[in-house]
Motif scaffolding. Structure first.
Motif, PDB file in Angstrom:
ATOM      1  N   GLU A 258       0.805  -1.212   0.000  1.00 54.11           N
ATOM      2  CA  GLU A 258       0.000   0.000   0.000  1.00 54.11           C
ATOM      3  C   GLU A 258       0.842   1.269   0.000  1.00 54.11           C
ATOM      4  N   SER A 259       2.087   1.164   0.405  1.00 52.36           N
ATOM      5  CA  SER A 259       2.910   2.363   0.556  1.00 52.36           C
ATOM      6  C   SER A 259       4.049   2.368  -0.468  1.00 52.36           C
ATOM      7  N   SER A 260       4.297   3.536  -1.053  1.00 47.08           N
ATOM      8  CA  SER A 260       5.424   3.694  -1.973  1.00 47.08           C
ATOM      9  C   SER A 260       6.647   4.232  -1.233  1.00 47.08           C
ATOM     10  N   ALA A 261       6.494   4.411   0.092  1.00 46.86           N
ATOM     11  CA  ALA A 261       7.578   4.968   0.891  1.00 46.86           C
ATOM     12  C   ALA A 261       8.612   3.884   1.192  1.00 46.86           C
ATOM     13  N   SER A 262       9.706   4.290   1.776  1.00 46.35           N
ATOM     14  CA  SER A 262      10.773   3.358   2.134  1.00 46.35           C
ATOM     15  C   SER A 262      10.390   2.556   3.366  1.00 46.35           C
ATOM     16  N   ALA A 263      11.053   1.410   3.536  1.00 46.73           N
ATOM     17  CA  ALA A 263      10.789   0.552   4.687  1.00 46.73           C
ATOM     18  C   ALA A 263      12.011  -0.297   4.949  1.00 46.73           C
ATOM     19  N   ALA A 264      12.137  -0.785   6.178  1.00 49.16           N
ATOM     20  CA  ALA A 264      13.235  -1.679   6.548  1.00 49.16           C
ATOM     21  C   ALA A 264      12.664  -2.912   7.222  1.00 49.16           C
ATOM     22  N   LEU A 265      13.340  -4.038   6.980  1.00 50.56           N
ATOM     23  CA  LEU A 265      12.904  -5.292   7.589  1.00 50.56           C
ATOM     24  C   LEU A 265      14.055  -5.832   8.420  1.00 50.56           C
ATOM     25  N   LEU A 266      13.793  -6.135   9.702  1.00 48.35           N
ATOM     26  CA  LEU A 266      14.801  -6.699  10.594  1.00 48.35           C
ATOM     27  C   LEU A 266      14.447  -8.151  10.877  1.00 48.35           C
ATOM     28  N   PHE A 267      15.391  -9.044  10.602  1.00 48.29           N
ATOM     29  CA  PHE A 267      15.198 -10.471  10.867  1.00 48.29           C
ATOM     30  C   PHE A 267      15.996 -10.779  12.129  1.00 48.29           C
ATOM     31  N   VAL A 268      15.309 -11.057  13.241  1.00 51.19           N
ATOM     32  CA  VAL A 268      15.954 -11.208  14.554  1.00 51.19           C
ATOM     33  C   VAL A 268      15.951 -12.676  14.962  1.00 51.19           C
ATOM     34  N   ASP A 269      17.138 -13.178  15.336  1.00 52.89           N
ATOM     35  CA  ASP A 269      17.279 -14.582  15.742  1.00 52.89           C
ATOM     36  C   ASP A 269      17.993 -14.649  17.086  1.00 52.89           C
ATOM     37  N   VAL A 270      17.442 -15.425  18.031  1.00 50.71           N
ATOM     38  CA  VAL A 270      18.078 -15.599  19.339  1.00 50.71           C
ATOM     39  C   VAL A 270      19.253 -16.551  19.170  1.00 50.71           C
ATOM     40  N   ASP A 271      20.426 -16.106  19.539  1.00 47.35           N
ATOM     41  CA  ASP A 271      21.644 -16.908  19.337  1.00 47.35           C
ATOM     42  C   ASP A 271      21.678 -18.122  20.259  1.00 47.35           C
TER      43      ASP A 271
ATOM     44  N   ALA B 254       7.086   4.237   7.936  1.00 44.26           N
ATOM     45  CA  ALA B 254       6.835   5.666   8.214  1.00 44.26           C
ATOM     46  C   ALA B 254       8.082   6.368   8.732  1.00 44.26           C
ATOM     47  N   ARG B 255       9.219   6.054   8.119  1.00 44.12           N
ATOM     48  CA  ARG B 255      10.471   6.729   8.455  1.00 44.12           C
ATOM     49  C   ARG B 255      11.049   7.380   7.194  1.00 44.12           C
ATOM     50  N   PRO B 256      11.699   8.511   7.322  1.00 42.91           N
ATOM     51  CA  PRO B 256      12.254   9.204   6.143  1.00 42.91           C
ATOM     52  C   PRO B 256      13.250   8.318   5.406  1.00 42.91           C
ATOM     53  N   ALA B 257      13.203   8.334   4.061  1.00 41.14           N
ATOM     54  CA  ALA B 257      14.099   7.498   3.259  1.00 41.14           C
ATOM     55  C   ALA B 257      15.560   7.874   3.493  1.00 41.14           C
ATOM     56  N   SER B 258      15.820   9.166   3.669  1.00 42.39           N
ATOM     57  CA  SER B 258      17.198   9.619   3.823  1.00 42.39           C
ATOM     58  C   SER B 258      17.862   9.087   5.085  1.00 42.39           C
TER      59      SER B 258
ATOM     60  N   ALA C 111      18.188   4.721  10.988  1.00 45.64           N
ATOM     61  CA  ALA C 111      17.100   4.353  11.898  1.00 45.64           C
ATOM     62  C   ALA C 111      17.096   2.850  12.151  1.00 45.64           C
ATOM     63  N   ALA C 112      17.304   2.048  11.083  1.00 45.95           N
ATOM     64  CA  ALA C 112      17.329   0.595  11.235  1.00 45.95           C
ATOM     65  C   ALA C 112      18.488   0.163  12.122  1.00 45.95           C
ATOM     66  N   GLU C 113      19.653   0.777  11.914  1.00 45.83           N
ATOM     67  CA  GLU C 113      20.814   0.436  12.741  1.00 45.83           C
ATOM     68  C   GLU C 113      20.593   0.813  14.203  1.00 45.83           C
ATOM     69  N   ASP C 114      19.947   1.957  14.430  1.00 49.24           N
ATOM     70  CA  ASP C 114      19.665   2.378  15.809  1.00 49.24           C
ATOM     71  C   ASP C 114      18.737   1.388  16.510  1.00 49.24           C
ATOM     72  N   VAL C 115      17.685   0.944  15.796  1.00 49.77           N
ATOM     73  CA  VAL C 115      16.762  -0.022  16.390  1.00 49.77           C
ATOM     74  C   VAL C 115      17.479  -1.338  16.645  1.00 49.77           C
ATOM     75  N   CYS C 116      18.314  -1.775  15.693  1.00 52.80           N
ATOM     76  CA  CYS C 116      19.089  -3.012  15.895  1.00 52.80           C
ATOM     77  C   CYS C 116      19.960  -2.914  17.148  1.00 52.80           C
ATOM     78  N   SER C 117      20.665  -1.818  17.274  1.00 46.27           N
ATOM     79  CA  SER C 117      21.564  -1.637  18.423  1.00 46.27           C
ATOM     80  C   SER C 117      20.792  -1.620  19.731  1.00 46.27           C
TER      81      SER C 117
ATOM     82  N   LEU D  71      16.624  -3.244   3.274  1.00 46.93           N
ATOM     83  CA  LEU D  71      15.982  -1.952   3.055  1.00 46.93           C
ATOM     84  C   LEU D  71      15.314  -1.913   1.689  1.00 46.93           C
ATOM     85  N   THR D  72      14.275  -1.105   1.577  1.00 42.05           N
ATOM     86  CA  THR D  72      13.626  -0.876   0.288  1.00 42.05           C
ATOM     87  C   THR D  72      13.263   0.594   0.169  1.00 42.05           C
ATOM     88  N   LYS D  73      13.343   1.129  -1.034  1.00 42.31           N
ATOM     89  CA  LYS D  73      13.015   2.532  -1.257  1.00 42.31           C
ATOM     90  C   LYS D  73      11.630   2.714  -1.886  1.00 42.31           C
ATOM     91  N   GLY D  74      10.884   1.611  -2.078  1.00 46.19           N
ATOM     92  CA  GLY D  74       9.557   1.697  -2.698  1.00 46.19           C
ATOM     93  C   GLY D  74       8.855   0.357  -2.614  1.00 46.19           C
TER      94      GLY D  74
END
Length: 412
Positions: A282-295, A344-348, A353-359, A386-389
């Motif tokens: 539904e959105s043409s905006a950018s988005a990031a996907l985090l795949f989290v695995d418990v070590d 809903a995060r700025p593409a730039s 933002a993804a790295e901050d959430v990961c950390s 990451l995706t830009k669209g």
């Protein structure tokens, strides 16, 4: 009456004390909603003037007064839910005469699947010559529905016993008076609208509403146009409404359990993938996907047991929730693996933002989890895509999964 069963011929009623009703005027009908058939016994066939050999439902549909069809249809629908449903309506026989029919559901078969089966009802002809006088009054006083008639000017011209009980008045106090004067709570209420609708449209109007005269109760009110007057019937449906509400609540609870993972409380796999795909499509905006695995989660289970392993998964999920924004999507995709969708995060600034959430997630998860005398320490690995669209979800998941395993190989 409790012993009544289908095919009971010539049922006789003890109503000979009512003038204008003969002791043999009661017949029986059997209606099968699944097959769309209606059968008359001998007396019912006489009442409806139904020729032998013609389908009963066809005859019935021809006979019922057009203005009463909807009313009787509602009654038959109600019969499926509750026995003892009653209705007074008119039929027109082939010679053009009008007959008044009082019917009441008496017995219903149930299929082995619990679906409604054949409905047996009694039908009583009320002599039309006196139907508007003593007989009709006595009959309607025995009906479980509240019943009232207003003329076109909203003057009360009839009220039955159930109506008296519900409204807390006596007929002698209110008949012949404008309904707003006799029953002040009705002024500006739903009654005005129903009365107007029935007069202008000349068709039944029904609604369910809180009772004006019985606080905490819900009534279903139907208004019918009858020869320049408006006939109201009303019944208490509080129990039915409450039962429906409970069923809806149960259904919502089932849906919630289906949407969310039972163990961790975050979205389950199916709903997670549905939400991610919907947001990406539904959105043409950018988005990031985090795949989290418990070590090394298997070691936790082997060392402390599955109960502690479940505690670890619940705690990790809850700590991840703390770092998700209002438009982000978090769910457990299976085992010890989670997905976070950042939207809903700025593409730039998306990568940062993804790295901050990961950390933040990685740091929070490292906090030891207390269990009895033990403090269990776990870590997570996070793959990022990451995706830009607009992007296919499967491709984005594959990219995040690949990044996750690159990082895991680096650790080892």
């Amino acid at each position: 009456m409790n012993g009544l069963r289908p095919n009971t011929p010539g049922l006789r009623s003890r109503v000979s004390d009512i003038d204008g009703v003969c002791p043999t005027t009661i017949g029986t009908t059997r209606f099968d909603p699944e097959n769309g058939t209606l059968e008359f016994d001998a007396r019912a066939r006489e009442i409806f003037d139904a020729p032998v050999g013609r389908p009963g439902l066809e005859v019935w549909l021809e006979r019922v007064h057009p203005e009463d069809l909807a009313l009787v249809g509602t009654m038959y629908a109600d019969c499926v839910e509750s026995l003892g449903t009653e209705c007074l309506y008119r039929i027109i026989v082939p010679d053009g005469r009008t007959r008044y029919i009082l019917t009441r559901s008496m017995f219903i078969d149930r299929h082995h699947t619990t679906r409604p089966g054949v409905l047996t009802a009694i039908v009583l002809e009320v002599d039309p010559a006196v139907a508007s006088d003593t007989v009709l009054t006595r009959v309607l006083d025995r009906v479980s529905l509240g019943f009232a008639v207003l003329d076109a000017d909203m003057t009360l011209v009839y009220l039955n016993a159930q109506g008296e009980n519900h409204l807390g008045v006596r007929r002698g106090e209110v008949l012949g008076r404008h309904v707003h004067d006799a029953l002040p709570l009705t002024k500006g209420s739903f009654l005005d609208e129903l009365h107007e609708t029935a007069l202008t449209a000349r068709c039944p109007a029904t609604l369910r509403t809180p009772s004006l005269y019985a606080p905490g109760r819900t009534v279903e009110v139907t208004a019918n146009y009858v020869d320049g007057n408006v006939a109201f019937d009303f019944r208490d449906v509080t129990d039915q409404v409450e039962q429906t509400s409970r069923l809806i609540d149960s259904y919502r609870s089932i849906l919630d359990r289906a949407r969310y993972d039972d163990l961790t409380g975050v979205l389950g796999r199916a709903t997670l993938l549905e939400r991610l795909a919907g947001n990406l499509g539904e959105s043409s905006a950018s988005a990031a996907l985090l795949f989290v695995d418990v070590d090394d989660f298997k070691t936790v289970n082997d060392t402390y047991g599955h109960a502690v392993g479940d505690l670890v998964l619940r705690t990790v999920a809850q700590r991840m929730v703390e770092h998700c924004g209002p438009f982000d999507v978090l769910g457990r995709i299976g085992g010890d693996e989670f997905i976070v969708g950042l939207f809903a995060r700025p593409a730039s600034g998306l990568r940062r933002a993804a790295e901050d959430v990961c950390s933040a997630i990685e740091a929070d998860v490292r906090t030891p989890i207390a269990h009895g005398d033990h403090h269990i320490e776990v870590t997570v690995s996070v793959g990022v895509a990451l995706t830009k669209g607009p992007t296919d979800l499967a491709d984005l998941l594959a990219d995040a999964d690949a990044d996750l395993y690159r990082k895991k190989r680096t650790l080892h």
